[in-house]
Design an enzyme around this catalytic site. Structure first.
Site, PDB file in Angstrom:
ATOM      1  N   GLY A 194      48.897  -3.138 -12.800  1.00  0.00           N
ATOM      2  CA  GLY A 194      48.203  -2.083 -13.382  1.00  0.00           C
ATOM      3  C   GLY A 194      48.094  -0.941 -12.582  1.00  0.00           C
ATOM      4  O   GLY A 194      48.542  -0.914 -11.508  1.00  0.00           O
ATOM      5  N   SER A 195      46.823  -0.183 -12.854  1.00  0.00           N
ATOM      6  CA  SER A 195      46.397   0.787 -12.109  1.00  0.00           C
ATOM      7  C   SER A 195      45.736   0.507 -10.867  1.00  0.00           C
ATOM      8  O   SER A 195      45.103  -0.407 -10.675  1.00  0.00           O
ATOM      9  CB  SER A 195      45.775   1.798 -12.943  1.00  0.00           C
ATOM     10  OG  SER A 195      44.485   1.190 -13.225  1.00  0.00           O
ATOM     11  N   GLU A 216      49.952  -5.766  -8.420  1.00  0.00           N
ATOM     12  CA  GLU A 216      51.104  -4.852  -8.552  1.00  0.00           C
ATOM     13  C   GLU A 216      50.616  -3.396  -9.245  1.00  0.00           C
ATOM     14  O   GLU A 216      50.426  -3.311 -10.387  1.00  0.00           O
ATOM     15  CB  GLU A 216      52.169  -5.606  -9.285  1.00  0.00           C
ATOM     16  CG  GLU A 216      52.781  -6.850  -8.878  1.00  0.00           C
ATOM     17  CD  GLU A 216      53.730  -6.490  -7.718  1.00  0.00           C
ATOM     18  OE1 GLU A 216      54.051  -5.517  -7.383  1.00  0.00           O
ATOM     19  OE2 GLU A 216      54.255  -7.521  -7.240  1.00  0.00           O
ATOM     20  N   CYS A 250      56.346   2.258 -13.342  1.00  0.00           N
ATOM     21  CA  CYS A 250      55.518   2.130 -11.936  1.00  0.00           C
ATOM     22  C   CYS A 250      56.316   2.824 -11.006  1.00  0.00           C
ATOM     23  O   CYS A 250      55.804   3.570 -10.095  1.00  0.00           O
ATOM     24  CB  CYS A 250      54.886   0.864 -11.659  1.00  0.00           C
ATOM     25  SG  CYS A 250      56.106  -0.338 -11.504  1.00  0.00           S
TER      26      CYS A 250
HETATM   27  P1  NAD Z   1      45.565  -0.565 -16.740  1.00  0.00           P
HETATM   28  O1  NAD Z   1      45.258  -0.680 -15.088  1.00  0.00           O
HETATM   29  O2  NAD Z   1      45.013   0.471 -17.343  1.00  0.00           O
HETATM   30  O3  NAD Z   1      45.673  -2.019 -17.316  1.00  0.00           O
HETATM   31  C1  NAD Z   1      46.369  -2.942 -16.989  1.00  0.00           C
HETATM   32  C2  NAD Z   1      45.758  -4.361 -17.556  1.00  0.00           C
HETATM   33  O4  NAD Z   1      44.374  -4.291 -17.306  1.00  0.00           O
HETATM   34  C3  NAD Z   1      45.714  -4.291 -19.209  1.00  0.00           C
HETATM   35  O5  NAD Z   1      45.831  -5.582 -19.580  1.00  0.00           O
HETATM   36  C4  NAD Z   1      44.400  -3.962 -19.554  1.00  0.00           C
HETATM   37  O6  NAD Z   1      43.569  -4.580 -20.789  1.00  0.00           O
HETATM   38  C5  NAD Z   1      43.397  -4.550 -18.302  1.00  0.00           C
HETATM   39  N1  NAD Z   1      42.224  -3.750 -17.816  1.00  0.00           N
HETATM   40  C6  NAD Z   1      42.037  -2.348 -18.030  1.00  0.00           C
HETATM   41  N2  NAD Z   1      40.797  -2.083 -17.445  1.00  0.00           N
HETATM   42  C7  NAD Z   1      40.267  -3.218 -17.056  1.00  0.00           C
HETATM   43  C8  NAD Z   1      38.897  -3.541 -16.512  1.00  0.00           C
HETATM   44  N3  NAD Z   1      37.996  -2.553 -16.323  1.00  0.00           N
HETATM   45  N4  NAD Z   1      38.913  -4.776 -16.126  1.00  0.00           N
HETATM   46  C9  NAD Z   1      39.693  -5.670 -16.395  1.00  0.00           C
HETATM   47  N5  NAD Z   1      40.791  -5.450 -16.892  1.00  0.00           N
HETATM   48  C10 NAD Z   1      41.200  -4.233 -17.072  1.00  0.00           C
HETATM   49  O7  NAD Z   1      47.143  -0.140 -16.322  1.00  0.00           O
HETATM   50  P2  NAD Z   1      48.072   0.377 -17.662  1.00  0.00           P
HETATM   51  O8  NAD Z   1      47.562   1.680 -18.110  1.00  0.00           O
HETATM   52  O9  NAD Z   1      48.202  -0.647 -18.459  1.00  0.00           O
HETATM   53  O10 NAD Z   1      49.486   0.740 -16.644  1.00  0.00           O
HETATM   54  C11 NAD Z   1      49.747   1.816 -16.053  1.00  0.00           C
HETATM   55  C12 NAD Z   1      49.505   1.626 -14.549  1.00  0.00           C
HETATM   56  O11 NAD Z   1      50.128   0.331 -14.019  1.00  0.00           O
HETATM   57  C13 NAD Z   1      50.037   2.548 -13.612  1.00  0.00           C
HETATM   58  O12 NAD Z   1      49.361   2.997 -12.404  1.00  0.00           O
HETATM   59  C14 NAD Z   1      51.435   1.630 -13.215  1.00  0.00           C
HETATM   60  O13 NAD Z   1      51.775   2.462 -11.932  1.00  0.00           O
HETATM   61  C15 NAD Z   1      51.083   0.458 -13.018  1.00  0.00           C
HETATM   62  N6  NAD Z   1      52.065  -0.378 -12.929  1.00  0.00           N
HETATM   63  C16 NAD Z   1      52.386  -1.262 -11.931  1.00  0.00           C
HETATM   64  C17 NAD Z   1      53.589  -1.979 -11.798  1.00  0.00           C
HETATM   65  C18 NAD Z   1      53.890  -2.699 -10.765  1.00  0.00           C
HETATM   66  O14 NAD Z   1      54.853  -3.727 -10.830  1.00  0.00           O
HETATM   67  N7  NAD Z   1      53.500  -2.439  -9.477  1.00  0.00           N
HETATM   68  C19 NAD Z   1      54.155  -2.112 -13.110  1.00  0.00           C
HETATM   69  C20 NAD Z   1      53.955  -1.479 -14.139  1.00  0.00           C
HETATM   70  C21 NAD Z   1      52.796  -0.715 -14.187  1.00  0.00           C
END
Ligand code: NAD
Length: 470
Positions: A194-195, A216, A250
């Site tokens: 995620g982010s 990641e 990503c």
């Molecule tokens: P996000 O970080 O908002 O969410 C990812 C996951 O975390 C979701 O399941 C969400 O429910 C959970 N989450 C959100 N807020 C949370 C919190 N406060 N506490 C605990 N869990 C929480 O990311 P997104 O919008 O789903 O995806 C986009 C981001 O992910 C971008 O920054 C992208 O670059 C990154 N990404 C990275 C990869 C990689 O392999 N490196 C792959 C895909 C996406």
């Protein structure tokens, strides 16, 4: 001492905790059987349902689903099956003279009960990919998929319930509060995709139990094009990579950093390839997707408004339609440094173009931002390529291509600092979910016993000789 009994997921966690040794002690053949079951479910039983779910959640074209979700997971499974026997084997290591009479090896043992938190942009790939590594390594797993892609999350729960028992692998659907509760439990490993901002929340929570983490993450991945590059070929690959999944990747090329002398030529080629890929009206094209949620649509629209307000030049696109969450493939140049598009990770179909006059300037620009997940170099010059490789840091790099390093199972995938911690894919994924246990076995008398107390003058001499000779 924490009392977890009030945690809504404690019961499930406990079941997996109890079951972890039974799962962990499964033989190579039994693990293979599990991988085969998962493969059958994705490749055959649920294949069309996966296509439908992704069409509903992301407007994903079937070909993209086949390549970037189904093929990606099946590739992970096949690679794990081909190599698992070797990965699971104990690895003998050399024995130094000072440990004469013993032998040593590394035992790859499962970490135990693991948590996988996944994002929405490739919901199946980024959930089942890590799951393949986790079960290959012999772990039990709780999965929390993204709430943004509900059809996909719902289907993943169904697939997992079909293939696994819940004391082995379980999916918990829901909003952020589900992750928050899960993160309070003492998992042995947390694999988060995620982010960077949420990555920090995960790492903080993991530190409570000193759980190991694989993060990641994302960020701004630069694409550098120098004047020696084949500009037309670069434009073709960048237009494909940038607008695949509507830029919601990503490792998507976040911005282009180009030698000022070839900028116009590059933009002309981009226009030509966009026309070839999506015709004059990408909105009507079956090959072009949509933005995942209204919130992300608003975020991206605000970047466009911000660029307009700062008098940036819209080279291509700029049209939007909120009702269908459509954003036209857009290329923007002449952005002021303070433009939002040059600050935040874009994660959408907008490509800013930044020009440079010298390679040193380009390197300095890249290094002024956090270390990226990917850095792409388009160049025919070995010297220029090496200058960039040696003076920047990134999770991964493609030279004269974009995104595709992700698909080589023999390469570790992951970021560095702000773009991630730890690696995944192939053996590196297996390693992330394994504890490398050091085992030393004493067979005969060990010479170190000569140095046990009481410490006499002779032993002092012996200690000195040991330091000198061994
Ligand atoms: P996000 O970080 O908002 O969410 C990812 C996951 O975390 C979701 O399941 C969400 O429910 C959970 N989450 C959100 N807020 C949370 C919190 N406060 N506490 C605990 N869990 C929480 O990311 P997104 O919008 O789903 O995806 C986009 C981001 O992910 C971008 O920054 C992208 O670059 C990154 N990404 C990275 C990869 C990689 O392999 N490196 C792959 C895909 C996406």
């Amino acid at each position: 001492m924490n009392d977890f009994r009030n945690n809504p997921y404690y019961e499930l966690f406990s079941k997996q905790s109890i079951n972890q040794y039974a799962v962990g002690n499964r033989s190579y053949k039994e693990r293979l059987k599990t991988l085969n079951k998962l493969q059958q479910a994705i490749e055959v039983t649920y294949r069309t349902q996966i296509q439908d779910a992704l069409q509903k959640d992301l407007g994903k074209p079937v070909v993209e689903t086949e390549l970037t979700e189904i093929y990606a997971i099946i590739g992970d499974i096949k690679f794990a099956k081909q190599n698992l026997h070797r990965w699971m084997r104990k690895q003998n290591v050399d024995t130094p003279m000072s440990l004469l009479g013993s032998s040593s090896y590394i035992k790859y043992e499962p970490k135990g009960v693991c948590l996988i938190i996944s994002p929405w942009n490739f919901p199946f790939n980024l959930t089942f990919g890590p799951l393949v590594s986790a079960i290959a390594a012999g772990n039990t797993v709780i999965i929390k998929p993204s709430e943004m892609t509900p059809n996909s999350s719902h289907l993943m729960a169904k697939i997992v319930a079909d293939v696994f028992t819940e004391d082995e692998v379980a999916v918990l659907q829901g909003e952020v509060d589900v992750s928050t509760q899960l993160l309070k439990l003492p998992f042995n490993h947390i694999f988060f995709t995620g982010s960077p901002n949420v990555g920090k929340v995960v790492m903080k929570a993991a530190s409570e139990h000193l759980a190991s983490v694989t993060l990641e993450l994302g960020g701004k991945s630069p694409t550098l094009i120098d004047k020696t590059a084949n500009i037309d070929k670069a434009a073709k690959k960048i237009m494909w990579a940038k607008f695949l999944n509507c830029g919601q990747i990503c490792v998507s090329p976040d911005y282009v950093l180009i030698d000022a002398s070839v900028k116009t030529q590059f933009i002309d080629s981009c226009k030509k390839w966009l026309q070839t890929f999506y015709n004059d009206n990408p909105k009507a094209s079956d090959s072009y997707g949509r933005i995942v949620t209204d919130k992300h649509f608003e975020r991206l629209s605000s970047y466009l408004n911000n660029a307009k307000a700062l008098d940036a030049k819209f080279e291509v696109g700029g049209q939007t339609d909120s009702a269908s969450k459509y954003i036209e493939p857009t290329i923007i140049s002449d952005l002021k440094p303070e433009a939002k598009l040059l600050e935040d990770e874009i994660f959408g179909p907008i490509l800013p173009i930044v020009t440079y006059d010298s390679l040193d300037m380009a390197v300095a620009y890249i290094n002024s931002k956090p270390r990226p997940l990917a850095l792409y170099i388009y160049s025919k010059s070995k010297t220029n390529t090496n200058t960039i490789l040696n003076n920047t840091r990134a999770g991964g790099t493609c030279i004269n291509n974009s995104v595709l390093h992700y698909t080589n199972h023999n390469l570790p995938f992951g970021g560095v600092n702000n773009s991630g911690i730890g690696k995944s894919h192939g053996f590196y994924g297996f390693q992330a979910f394994s504890n490398e246990r050091s085992v030393m076995k004493q067979h005969t008398f060990g010479v170190t016993e000569l140095l046990f107390p009481p410490y006499t003058g002779f032993k002092e001499k012996l200690a000195r000789l040991t330091i000198k000779w061994f």
